[in-house]
Design a protein around this motif. Structure first.
Motif, PDB file in Angstrom:
ATOM      1  N   ASN A   1       0.854  -1.180   0.000  1.00 14.65           N
ATOM      2  CA  ASN A   1       0.000   0.000   0.000  1.00 14.65           C
ATOM      3  C   ASN A   1       0.894   1.235   0.000  1.00 14.65           C
ATOM      4  OD1 ASN A   1       0.579   0.817   2.730  1.00 14.65           O
ATOM      5  ND2 ASN A   1      -0.833  -0.736   3.463  1.00 14.65           N
ATOM      6  N   GLU A   2       0.327   2.392   0.233  1.00 16.27           N
ATOM      7  CA  GLU A   2       1.116   3.621   0.115  1.00 16.27           C
ATOM      8  C   GLU A   2       2.141   3.795   1.232  1.00 16.27           C
ATOM      9  OE1 GLU A   2      -1.718   7.016   1.970  1.00 16.27           O
ATOM     10  OE2 GLU A   2      -2.377   6.110   0.085  1.00 16.27           O
ATOM     11  N   ARG A   3       2.018   3.071   2.349  1.00 20.97           N
ATOM     12  CA  ARG A   3       2.940   3.245   3.480  1.00 20.97           C
ATOM     13  C   ARG A   3       3.829   2.036   3.750  1.00 20.97           C
ATOM     14  NH1 ARG A   3       2.593   8.331   6.225  1.00 20.97           N
ATOM     15  NH2 ARG A   3       4.155   7.271   7.433  1.00 20.97           N
TER      16      ARG A   3
ATOM     17  N   ASP B   1       8.638   7.988   2.875  1.00 20.67           N
ATOM     18  CA  ASP B   1       7.746   7.655   3.988  1.00 20.67           C
ATOM     19  C   ASP B   1       7.156   6.261   3.841  1.00 20.67           C
ATOM     20  OD1 ASP B   1       8.059  10.033   5.393  1.00 20.67           O
ATOM     21  OD2 ASP B   1       6.540  11.055   4.217  1.00 20.67           O
ATOM     22  N   LYS B   2       7.839   5.386   3.097  1.00 23.37           N
ATOM     23  CA  LYS B   2       7.309   4.039   2.872  1.00 23.37           C
ATOM     24  C   LYS B   2       8.305   2.999   3.373  1.00 23.37           C
ATOM     25  CE  LYS B   2       5.105   1.173  -0.608  1.00 23.37           C
ATOM     26  NZ  LYS B   2       4.480   1.205  -1.927  1.00 23.37           N
ATOM     27  N   ALA B   3       7.786   2.047   4.148  1.00 18.28           N
ATOM     28  CA  ALA B   3       8.598   0.939   4.644  1.00 18.28           C
ATOM     29  C   ALA B   3       8.469  -0.251   3.701  1.00 18.28           C
ATOM     30  CB  ALA B   3       8.134   0.536   6.044  1.00 18.28           C
ATOM     31  N   TYR B   4       9.608  -0.865   3.402  1.00 11.09           N
ATOM     32  CA  TYR B   4       9.655  -2.073   2.578  1.00 11.09           C
ATOM     33  C   TYR B   4      10.217  -3.193   3.429  1.00 11.09           C
ATOM     34  CZ  TYR B   4       9.188   1.105  -1.399  1.00 11.09           C
ATOM     35  OH  TYR B   4       8.740   2.044  -2.284  1.00 11.09           O
TER      36      TYR B   4
ATOM     37  N   GLY C   1       8.457   2.190  13.287  1.00  8.12           N
ATOM     38  CA  GLY C   1       8.545   2.967  14.522  1.00  8.12           C
ATOM     39  C   GLY C   1       9.772   3.846  14.591  1.00  8.12           C
ATOM     40  N   THR C   2      10.923   3.255  14.291  1.00  8.10           N
ATOM     41  CA  THR C   2      12.167   4.015  14.404  1.00  8.10           C
ATOM     42  C   THR C   2      12.322   5.002  13.267  1.00  8.10           C
ATOM     43  OG1 THR C   2      13.232   2.192  15.569  1.00  8.10           O
ATOM     44  CG2 THR C   2      14.671   3.833  14.574  1.00  8.10           C
ATOM     45  N   HIS C   3      12.220   4.535  12.050  1.00 15.21           N
ATOM     46  CA  HIS C   3      12.511   5.419  10.926  1.00 15.21           C
ATOM     47  C   HIS C   3      11.359   6.370  10.604  1.00 15.21           C
ATOM     48  CE1 HIS C   3      16.341   3.589  10.308  1.00 15.21           C
ATOM     49  NE2 HIS C   3      15.802   2.397  10.300  1.00 15.21           N
ATOM     50  N   ILE C   4      10.180   5.847  10.389  1.00 16.30           N
ATOM     51  CA  ILE C   4       9.045   6.721  10.057  1.00 16.30           C
ATOM     52  C   ILE C   4       8.534   7.445  11.296  1.00 16.30           C
ATOM     53  CG2 ILE C   4       6.674   6.792   9.193  1.00 16.30           C
ATOM     54  CD1 ILE C   4       7.452   4.461   7.321  1.00 16.30           C
ATOM     55  N   GLY C   5       8.394   6.740  12.403  1.00 17.69           N
ATOM     56  CA  GLY C   5       7.862   7.329  13.631  1.00 17.69           C
ATOM     57  C   GLY C   5       8.729   8.446  14.183  1.00 17.69           C
TER      58      GLY C   5
ATOM     59  N   ARG D   1      11.967  16.110  10.271  1.00 13.04           N
ATOM     60  CA  ARG D   1      13.013  15.621   9.353  1.00 13.04           C
ATOM     61  C   ARG D   1      14.398  16.199   9.659  1.00 13.04           C
ATOM     62  NH1 ARG D   1      13.791  11.261   6.594  1.00 13.04           N
ATOM     63  NH2 ARG D   1      11.660  11.345   5.856  1.00 13.04           N
ATOM     64  N   PRO D   2      14.537  17.529   9.862  1.00 16.90           N
ATOM     65  CA  PRO D   2      15.885  18.058  10.124  1.00 16.90           C
ATOM     66  C   PRO D   2      16.526  17.459  11.387  1.00 16.90           C
ATOM     67  CG  PRO D   2      14.406  19.838   9.534  1.00 16.90           C
ATOM     68  CD  PRO D   2      13.563  18.609   9.729  1.00 16.90           C
ATOM     69  N   ASN D   3      15.760  17.330  12.449  1.00 12.88           N
ATOM     70  CA  ASN D   3      16.293  16.759  13.687  1.00 12.88           C
ATOM     71  C   ASN D   3      16.593  15.266  13.520  1.00 12.88           C
ATOM     72  OD1 ASN D   3      16.238  19.125  15.199  1.00 12.88           O
ATOM     73  ND2 ASN D   3      14.092  18.833  15.702  1.00 12.88           N
ATOM     74  N   TYR D   4      15.744  14.558  12.797  1.00 16.49           N
ATOM     75  CA  TYR D   4      15.979  13.133  12.540  1.00 16.49           C
ATOM     76  C   TYR D   4      17.283  12.952  11.759  1.00 16.49           C
ATOM     77  CZ  TYR D   4      15.480   8.415  10.707  1.00 16.49           C
ATOM     78  OH  TYR D   4      15.710   7.112  10.377  1.00 16.49           O
ATOM     79  N   ASN D   5      17.481  13.760  10.723  1.00 17.98           N
ATOM     80  CA  ASN D   5      18.714  13.669   9.934  1.00 17.98           C
ATOM     81  C   ASN D   5      19.938  13.942  10.810  1.00 17.98           C
ATOM     82  OD1 ASN D   5      17.218  13.072   7.658  1.00 17.98           O
ATOM     83  ND2 ASN D   5      17.313  15.136   6.839  1.00 17.98           N
ATOM     84  N   TYR D   6      19.843  14.929  11.671  1.00 21.76           N
ATOM     85  CA  TYR D   6      20.939  15.247  12.593  1.00 21.76           C
ATOM     86  C   TYR D   6      21.224  14.059  13.512  1.00 21.76           C
ATOM     87  CZ  TYR D   6      23.345  17.158  16.630  1.00 21.76           C
ATOM     88  OH  TYR D   6      24.233  17.356  17.657  1.00 21.76           O
TER      89      TYR D   6
END
Length: 86
Positions: A3-5, A34-37, A57-61, A68-73
């Protein structure tokens, strides 16, 4: 399931991601955008829920939680720290 997610396929190739940098034929799961495989042939029986929770949970959540900026940091900082422990 696709599906889309979330996309769940047997292999990386089946998902059409065989040529994506950093993904190998042994990859268990990955998030692109924003999609998990998830790749079931690479996930040991009993680890399915853990892999799913990690990717979603970890990556998308975390992106949704901290932005996004804080996650990348955080991920860059974590990668640098992991290298120092090896």
């Amino acid at each position: 399931t696709n599906n889309e997610r979330v996309s769940i396929t047997a292999t990386v190739a089946e998902a059409g991601l065989g040529d994506v940098a950093g993904i190998t034929d042994k990859t268990q799961g990955v998030v692109i955008g924003d999609k998990a495989y998830l790749f079931t042939d690479n996930i040991q029986a009993g680890n399915e829920l853990g892999i799913f929770l990690h990717e979603v949970g970890t990556h998308i959540g975390m992106v949704n939680l901290v932005g996004r900026p804080n996650y990348n940091y955080l991920t860059k900082k974590h990668s640098r720290n992991r290298k120092s422990y090896r």
